[in-house]
Write an enzyme that holds these catalytic residues in place. Structure first.
Site, PDB file in Angstrom:
ATOM      1  N   TYR A  74      -2.885 -22.940  20.128  1.00 55.31           N
ATOM      2  CA  TYR A  74      -2.125 -22.103  21.091  1.00 55.31           C
ATOM      3  C   TYR A  74      -1.432 -21.066  20.272  1.00 55.31           C
ATOM      4  CZ  TYR A  74       1.439 -20.700  24.417  1.00 55.31           C
ATOM      5  OH  TYR A  74       2.188 -19.934  25.265  1.00 55.31           O
ATOM      6  N   VAL A  78     -10.944 -15.446  33.549  1.00 54.10           N
ATOM      7  CA  VAL A  78     -11.169 -14.286  32.715  1.00 54.10           C
ATOM      8  C   VAL A  78     -11.875 -14.727  31.039  1.00 54.10           C
ATOM      9  CG1 VAL A  78      -9.315 -13.116  33.748  1.00 54.10           C
ATOM     10  CG2 VAL A  78      -8.734 -14.849  31.785  1.00 54.10           C
ATOM     11  N   LYS A 116      -1.880 -16.449  20.254  1.00 49.83           N
ATOM     12  CA  LYS A 116      -0.463 -15.719  20.843  1.00 49.83           C
ATOM     13  C   LYS A 116      -0.042 -14.688  19.641  1.00 49.83           C
ATOM     14  CE  LYS A 116      -0.026 -17.140  24.947  1.00 49.83           C
ATOM     15  NZ  LYS A 116      -0.127 -16.468  26.064  1.00 49.83           N
TER      16      LYS A 116
END
Length: 244
Positions: free
Chosen positions: A154, A62, A158
């Protein structure tokens, strides 16, 4: 809710797997996207089919825009619609802050942040044409209060996903409901090899005295994609078992 077409990115493991099974249990057709682990993705399909459900696995990175377009084209040609998109695919590298590498960071950004953005850009117009749709983004409490400098990249992605959730909810209301879930620690493969002392330290911060199971997060994902959540949009549902 019968017969909806649900696309779950990173659907072969963890929260994605649990969500796929629960969507199938209520009669939805589930497309389980995966990047490389065909064994995990196919095992989910086999479990769903064995219980009378309808699912298939589809390989696509993706983070690759061309692969996204090919996947969406395939789904529309075969099923004629996409009713639910769950942006679940995500990666993380756990290391010291000083060891964060640009190449790893860009891989995280492309998968965790840019993939949901551009996949939503592809699928939202389809949902608008259909007159209805649901998008659920899988975020995290990382960066909200579960700070870890070694996974700063990370956490950034998010938090960006939460911002995207609110932006898309504004753009596509009232036709598409766009929400996110932000789990704390979950018993997934991603967390299976963490040091026991770290696990105990983090568990002590939760009123529930344990980490979540993927199925518990999946219950909220399925709810947000249901008609029972018809007036909920632009929200980030924190699922952290009562964080201290």
């Amino acid at each position: 809710m019968k017969g909806r077409v649900v696309l779950i990115t990173g659907g072969g493991r963890g929260i994605g797997r649990a969500s796929a099974i629960k969507f199938a249990e209520i009669g939805d057709i589930v497309i389980i996207n995966y990047k490389s682990n065909s064994k995990s993705a196919n095992s989910v399909v086999e479990e769903i089919v064995a219980h009378g459900g309808n699912a298939e696995a589809y390989k696509a990175d993706v983070a690759d825009i061309t692969a996204q377009k090919t996947m969406v084209k395939y789904i529309i040609e075969k099923y004629g619609k996409i009713d639910v998109l769950v942006n679940n695919a995500g990666i993380v590298y756990d290391r010291e802050f000083e060891d964060i590498k640009y190449e790893e960071n860009m891989e995280i950004v492309k998968t965790n942040m840019l993939a949901p953005l551009f996949l939503s850009q592809l699928i939202a117009p389809i949902m608008v044409k259909q007159g209805k749709g649901k998008i659920v983004n899988i975020s995290s409490t990382s960066g909200m209060y579960d700070f870890n400098p070694g996974t700063a990249d990370y956490a950034m992605t998010k938090l960006a996903l939460q911002s995207l959730t609110k932006d898309l909810s504004m753009k596509y209301a009232p036709v598409i409901n766009v929400n996110a879930v932000a789990p704390g620690w979950v018993n997934t493969d991603m967390n299976a090899e963490l040091p026991m002392d770290f696990v105990e330290q983090e568990t002590a911060k939760y009123h529930m005295g344990r980490w979540a199971e993927p199925e518990e997060i999946a219950d909220t994902v399925v709810f947000l994609a249901s008609d029972k959540a018809s007036y909920i949009t632009g929200q980030v549902i924190v699922l952290d078992g009562g964080h201290c």
